[in-house]
Enzyme design. Structure first.
Site, PDB file in Angstrom:
ATOM      1  N   ARG A   2     -16.238   3.105  -3.795  1.00 26.93           N
ATOM      2  CA  ARG A   2     -17.353   3.933  -3.981  1.00 26.93           C
ATOM      3  C   ARG A   2     -18.167   4.612  -2.989  1.00 26.93           C
ATOM      4  O   ARG A   2     -18.098   3.865  -1.708  1.00 26.93           O
ATOM      5  CB  ARG A   2     -18.468   2.990  -4.712  1.00 26.93           C
ATOM      6  N   ARG A  26     -23.936 -13.461  -3.843  1.00 29.59           N
ATOM      7  CA  ARG A  26     -24.969 -12.538  -3.406  1.00 29.59           C
ATOM      8  C   ARG A  26     -26.359 -13.246  -3.854  1.00 29.59           C
ATOM      9  O   ARG A  26     -27.417 -13.007  -3.014  1.00 29.59           O
ATOM     10  CB  ARG A  26     -24.901 -11.012  -4.072  1.00 29.59           C
ATOM     11  N   HIS A  31     -20.110  -6.200 -14.156  1.00 33.95           N
ATOM     12  CA  HIS A  31     -20.475  -5.821 -12.744  1.00 33.95           C
ATOM     13  C   HIS A  31     -20.986  -4.668 -12.578  1.00 33.95           C
ATOM     14  O   HIS A  31     -20.312  -3.719 -12.237  1.00 33.95           O
ATOM     15  CB  HIS A  31     -18.777  -6.334 -12.059  1.00 33.95           C
ATOM     16  N   ASP A  60       0.752  -0.987   0.073  1.00 33.93           N
ATOM     17  CA  ASP A  60      -0.006   0.073  -0.080  1.00 33.93           C
ATOM     18  C   ASP A  60       1.078   1.181   0.071  1.00 33.93           C
ATOM     19  O   ASP A  60       2.073   1.103   0.475  1.00 33.93           O
ATOM     20  CB  ASP A  60      -0.816   0.124   1.132  1.00 33.93           C
ATOM     21  N   VAL A 106      -9.529  -6.605  -8.836  1.00 35.13           N
ATOM     22  CA  VAL A 106     -10.693  -6.284  -8.092  1.00 35.13           C
ATOM     23  C   VAL A 106     -11.341  -4.880  -8.043  1.00 35.13           C
ATOM     24  O   VAL A 106     -12.409  -4.510  -7.533  1.00 35.13           O
ATOM     25  CB  VAL A 106     -10.614  -6.542  -6.502  1.00 35.13           C
TER      26      VAL A 106
END
Length: 314
Positions: free
Chosen positions: A83, A152, A176, A34, A119
């Protein structure tokens, strides 16, 4: 015996949760990267100390330096702006395009044989970015989307029917986002088609909820987005690759003629093994399913065209 190496770029909630799941599997060398100084180092140390309690002895390092990622077998890229409530995936496009481009440029020279698992959002477009920037064969750049969306869908079905989620086998294709395509005909509960378990109206409600599954969690959390399930989905893909499982999973893969698409990353059923995408499996679609799939593909292609413009502009 040397351990297979997995790099996770982005030590936020998704990256940290993925690192934890992989550490608990044991047997891997994990590099957590990171740009925030101290964040990956702190999480790596915390995970190492948890091993003394949980009974694992994984090799894990946290770093701000990409040199520690050298010779990775699989690289999971979670980097990007999360988001926020009310934010569309397309609004993330320019910022995350530049982030993913910079990450891939650091990874490729150090791990030229790695499989990239993307991802970052918007998922399909960011996988396109990684493929274009890396120069890797399309088989070695794959996106995590359908595994999460199918999870989901399965969860909502299991909750509605009061059965174990392990009895539900679902398949979700397409981009997606809001135009994803849950395939009801290919979804079963203990081998019995799901439409024999509930009404068409109830199924349509669940399909709609699946399409907005990410937004539902964003709205509940207020200050973030989903991370447990996305991390779990990414880890399932990583292990299918690392262990050469030949597992069939819905993933964002580059179609070159399959499903009538040419050069488009879309959520499709693929067989995952040690070299990444071994095969894209073509399911027979009804006219209605194909129309929904094509609509989803059109939306993804528009994002990818915009991404290409960003990359061409430098």
């Amino acid at each position: 015996m040397s351990r297979q190496k997995i790099t996770i770029v982005g030590a936020g909630n998704v990256g940290g949760s993925a690192a934890q799941r992989l550490a608990e599997r044991e047997g891997y060398a994990i590099a957590l990267v990171d740009i925030v100084e101290g964040l990956p180092q702190g999480k790596a140390l915390d995970l190492a100390q948890a091993g003394a309690v949980c009974g694992y002895d994984s090799e894990i390092v946290g770093t701000n330096n990409y040199d520690a990622t050298a010779n990775s077998d699989v690289v999971v890229i979670t980097s990007g702006m999360a988001r926020k409530p009310g934010m569309s995936r397309s609004e993330l496009l320019e910022k995350n395009t530049k982030i993913v481009r910079s990450v891939v440029q650091e990874i490729v020279p150090r791990s030229p044989s790695a499989v990239l698992v993307i991802v970052s959002n918007p998922l399909d477009a960011m996988t396109h970015v990684a493929h274009r920037v890396s120069g890797f064969p399309k088989e070695r750049v794959v996106g995590m989307a359908g595994v999460l969306d199918s999870a989901r869908f399965s969860t909502f079905i299991a909750q509605e029917l009061n059965v174990s989620v392990l009895n539900v086998h679902a398949m979700v294709l397409g981009g997606h986002g809001d135009a994803m395509v849950p395939l009801v005909r290919y979804t079963t509960v203990s081998g019995r088609p799901v439409d024999q378990w509930m009404s068409k109206e109830k199924l349509e409600e669940i399909v709609t909820r699946t399409r907005s599954g990410g937004a539902e969690i964003v709205n509940l959390l207020k200050t973030g987005s989903a991370f447990y399930a996305p991390a779990a989905a990414a880890v399932e893909m990583v292990e299918a690759i690392i262990k050469d499982e030949h597992k069939v999973l819905p993933c964002a893969a580059r179609c070159e003629g399959e499903y009538g698409l040419k050069g488009t990353y879309m959520g499709v059923p693929v067989r995952l093994g040690k070299n990444g995408v071994e095969e894209i499996l073509e399911y027979e679609l009804t006219a209605e399913e194909k129309s929904a799939f094509d609509t989803s593909a059109k939306g993804v292609q528009e994002l990818c065209d915009e991404v290409d413009g960003i990359l061409d502009a430098g």
